[in-house]
Design a protein around this motif. Structure first.
Motif, PDB file in Angstrom:
ATOM      1  N   MET A  50       0.854  -1.168   0.000  1.00  9.34           N
ATOM      2  CA  MET A  50       0.000   0.000   0.000  1.00  9.34           C
ATOM      3  C   MET A  50       0.905   1.238   0.000  1.00  9.34           C
ATOM      4  O   MET A  50       1.603   1.501   0.961  1.00  9.34           O
ATOM      5  CB  MET A  50      -0.879  -0.031   1.257  1.00  9.34           C
ATOM      6  CG  MET A  50      -1.569   1.272   1.531  1.00  9.34           C
ATOM      7  SD  MET A  50      -2.472   1.292   3.108  1.00  9.34           S
ATOM      8  CE  MET A  50      -3.431  -0.176   3.005  1.00  9.34           C
ATOM      9  N   PRO A  51       0.903   1.990  -1.087  1.00 10.13           N
ATOM     10  CA  PRO A  51       1.757   3.172  -1.135  1.00 10.13           C
ATOM     11  C   PRO A  51       1.274   4.252  -0.183  1.00 10.13           C
ATOM     12  O   PRO A  51       0.091   4.365   0.097  1.00 10.13           O
ATOM     13  CB  PRO A  51       1.659   3.631  -2.589  1.00 10.13           C
ATOM     14  CG  PRO A  51       0.464   2.964  -3.149  1.00 10.13           C
ATOM     15  CD  PRO A  51       0.161   1.781  -2.300  1.00 10.13           C
ATOM     16  N   SER A  52       2.207   5.016   0.306  1.00  6.70           N
ATOM     17  CA  SER A  52       1.849   6.097   1.213  1.00  6.70           C
ATOM     18  C   SER A  52       2.637   7.335   0.859  1.00  6.70           C
ATOM     19  O   SER A  52       3.473   7.324  -0.018  1.00  6.70           O
ATOM     20  CB  SER A  52       2.146   5.684   2.655  1.00  6.70           C
ATOM     21  OG  SER A  52       3.537   5.672   2.852  1.00  6.70           O
ATOM     22  N   ARG A  53       2.368   8.400   1.574  1.00  3.60           N
ATOM     23  CA  ARG A  53       3.093   9.640   1.377  1.00  3.60           C
ATOM     24  C   ARG A  53       4.307   9.719   2.294  1.00  3.60           C
ATOM     25  O   ARG A  53       5.003  10.701   2.323  1.00  3.60           O
ATOM     26  CB  ARG A  53       2.164  10.821   1.635  1.00  3.60           C
ATOM     27  CG  ARG A  53       1.037  10.879   0.642  1.00  3.60           C
ATOM     28  CD  ARG A  53       0.081  11.990   0.983  1.00  3.60           C
ATOM     29  NE  ARG A  53      -1.050  11.946   0.114  1.00  3.60           N
ATOM     30  CZ  ARG A  53      -1.263  12.822  -0.851  1.00  3.60           C
ATOM     31  NH1 ARG A  53      -0.448  13.808  -1.043  1.00  3.60           N
ATOM     32  NH2 ARG A  53      -2.309  12.722  -1.620  1.00  3.60           N
ATOM     33  N   PHE A  54       4.523   8.673   3.041  1.00  2.00           N
ATOM     34  CA  PHE A  54       5.643   8.597   3.982  1.00  2.00           C
ATOM     35  C   PHE A  54       6.807   7.879   3.310  1.00  2.00           C
ATOM     36  O   PHE A  54       6.625   6.867   2.644  1.00  2.00           O
ATOM     37  CB  PHE A  54       5.204   7.833   5.231  1.00  2.00           C
ATOM     38  CG  PHE A  54       6.280   7.670   6.252  1.00  2.00           C
ATOM     39  CD1 PHE A  54       6.676   8.735   7.039  1.00  2.00           C
ATOM     40  CD2 PHE A  54       6.909   6.450   6.427  1.00  2.00           C
ATOM     41  CE1 PHE A  54       7.679   8.587   7.990  1.00  2.00           C
ATOM     42  CE2 PHE A  54       7.901   6.286   7.371  1.00  2.00           C
ATOM     43  CZ  PHE A  54       8.294   7.366   8.153  1.00  2.00           C
ATOM     44  N   HIS A  55       8.004   8.396   3.475  1.00  2.00           N
ATOM     45  CA  HIS A  55       9.207   7.781   2.906  1.00  2.00           C
ATOM     46  C   HIS A  55       9.681   6.642   3.802  1.00  2.00           C
ATOM     47  O   HIS A  55      10.545   6.828   4.659  1.00  2.00           O
ATOM     48  CB  HIS A  55      10.339   8.809   2.795  1.00  2.00           C
ATOM     49  CG  HIS A  55      10.352   9.591   1.550  1.00  2.00           C
ATOM     50  ND1 HIS A  55      10.494   9.021   0.303  1.00  2.00           N
ATOM     51  CD2 HIS A  55      10.276  10.926   1.334  1.00  2.00           C
ATOM     52  CE1 HIS A  55      10.494   9.962  -0.616  1.00  2.00           C
ATOM     53  NE2 HIS A  55      10.353  11.129  -0.018  1.00  2.00           N
ATOM     54  N   SER A  56       9.129   5.459   3.603  1.00  2.00           N
ATOM     55  CA  SER A  56       9.558   4.325   4.409  1.00  2.00           C
ATOM     56  C   SER A  56      11.015   3.988   4.138  1.00  2.00           C
ATOM     57  O   SER A  56      11.741   3.577   5.049  1.00  2.00           O
ATOM     58  CB  SER A  56       8.675   3.108   4.149  1.00  2.00           C
ATOM     59  OG  SER A  56       8.736   2.728   2.781  1.00  2.00           O
ATOM     60  N   ASP A  57      11.470   4.220   2.908  1.00  2.00           N
ATOM     61  CA  ASP A  57      12.871   3.948   2.593  1.00  2.00           C
ATOM     62  C   ASP A  57      13.806   4.895   3.350  1.00  2.00           C
ATOM     63  O   ASP A  57      14.895   4.518   3.757  1.00  2.00           O
ATOM     64  CB  ASP A  57      13.126   4.016   1.090  1.00  2.00           C
ATOM     65  CG  ASP A  57      12.709   5.336   0.465  1.00  2.00           C
ATOM     66  OD1 ASP A  57      11.847   6.038   1.030  1.00  2.00           O
ATOM     67  OD2 ASP A  57      13.235   5.671  -0.613  1.00  2.00           O
ATOM     68  N   ARG A  58      13.352   6.120   3.567  1.00  2.00           N
ATOM     69  CA  ARG A  58      14.149   7.084   4.337  1.00  2.00           C
ATOM     70  C   ARG A  58      14.249   6.619   5.791  1.00  2.00           C
ATOM     71  O   ARG A  58      15.302   6.695   6.412  1.00  2.00           O
ATOM     72  CB  ARG A  58      13.509   8.469   4.250  1.00  2.00           C
ATOM     73  CG  ARG A  58      14.192   9.528   5.062  1.00  2.00           C
ATOM     74  CD  ARG A  58      15.468  10.027   4.402  1.00  2.00           C
ATOM     75  NE  ARG A  58      15.970  11.181   5.124  1.00  2.00           N
ATOM     76  CZ  ARG A  58      17.172  11.236   5.686  1.00  2.00           C
ATOM     77  NH1 ARG A  58      18.023  10.246   5.558  1.00  2.00           N
ATOM     78  NH2 ARG A  58      17.540  12.309   6.342  1.00  2.00           N
ATOM     79  N   LEU A  59      13.142   6.121   6.338  1.00  2.00           N
ATOM     80  CA  LEU A  59      13.145   5.606   7.704  1.00  2.00           C
ATOM     81  C   LEU A  59      14.110   4.419   7.821  1.00  2.00           C
ATOM     82  O   LEU A  59      14.908   4.352   8.759  1.00  2.00           O
ATOM     83  CB  LEU A  59      11.737   5.197   8.138  1.00  2.00           C
ATOM     84  CG  LEU A  59      11.620   4.571   9.524  1.00  2.00           C
ATOM     85  CD1 LEU A  59      12.127   5.526  10.599  1.00  2.00           C
ATOM     86  CD2 LEU A  59      10.177   4.170   9.792  1.00  2.00           C
ATOM     87  N   LYS A  60      14.051   3.506   6.856  1.00  2.00           N
ATOM     88  CA  LYS A  60      14.972   2.359   6.871  1.00  2.00           C
ATOM     89  C   LYS A  60      16.421   2.828   6.850  1.00  2.00           C
ATOM     90  O   LYS A  60      17.266   2.310   7.575  1.00  2.00           O
ATOM     91  CB  LYS A  60      14.713   1.458   5.663  1.00  2.00           C
ATOM     92  CG  LYS A  60      13.580   0.509   5.825  1.00  2.00           C
ATOM     93  CD  LYS A  60      13.513  -0.411   4.622  1.00  2.00           C
ATOM     94  CE  LYS A  60      12.318  -1.318   4.712  1.00  2.00           C
ATOM     95  NZ  LYS A  60      12.233  -2.247   3.587  1.00  2.00           N
ATOM     96  N   ALA A  61      16.705   3.802   5.987  1.00  2.00           N
ATOM     97  CA  ALA A  61      18.079   4.310   5.873  1.00  2.00           C
ATOM     98  C   ALA A  61      18.537   4.934   7.192  1.00  2.00           C
ATOM     99  O   ALA A  61      19.679   4.719   7.619  1.00  2.00           O
ATOM    100  CB  ALA A  61      18.170   5.320   4.733  1.00  2.00           C
TER     101      ALA A  61
END
Length: 94
Positions: free
Chosen positions: A1-12
């Protein structure tokens, strides 16, 4: 489910800090399952959680949001600034 939150940024950010999902969950006052959902883009964190994440990593909220959301936030801030300026101008008139 796509979101407006950068989950990849959080992972990084977690990777850079050497943090596990348990570490993240503890620091943002959440649980491990929810931290995993945030990191894996299964659910977008609410505004309060985004703020906690930003504070935890010492980044701005807009660093965690996708451009469309960033534009919306910028527009709201611009509108509030304009409203404040107009109030200051009109309060002196009359």
């Amino acid at each position: 489910m796509p979101s407006r939150f950068h989950s990849d940024r959080l992972k990084a950010l977690c990777t850079e800090g050497g943090w596990s999902q348990a570490d993240l969950a503890e620091r943002i006052d959440s649980d491990v399952r929810q931290a995993s959902r945030y990191e894996n883009n299964k659910v977008a964190p609410g505004l309060e959680a985004v703020i906690r994440i930003a504070l935890t990593f010492n980044v701005s909220v807009d660093d965690l949001l996708i451009d469309d959301e960033r534009a919306t936030v910028t527009n709201v801030i611009d509108a509030l600034v304009t409203k404040s300026k107009l109030r200051a101008i009109t309060s002196g008139v009359g």
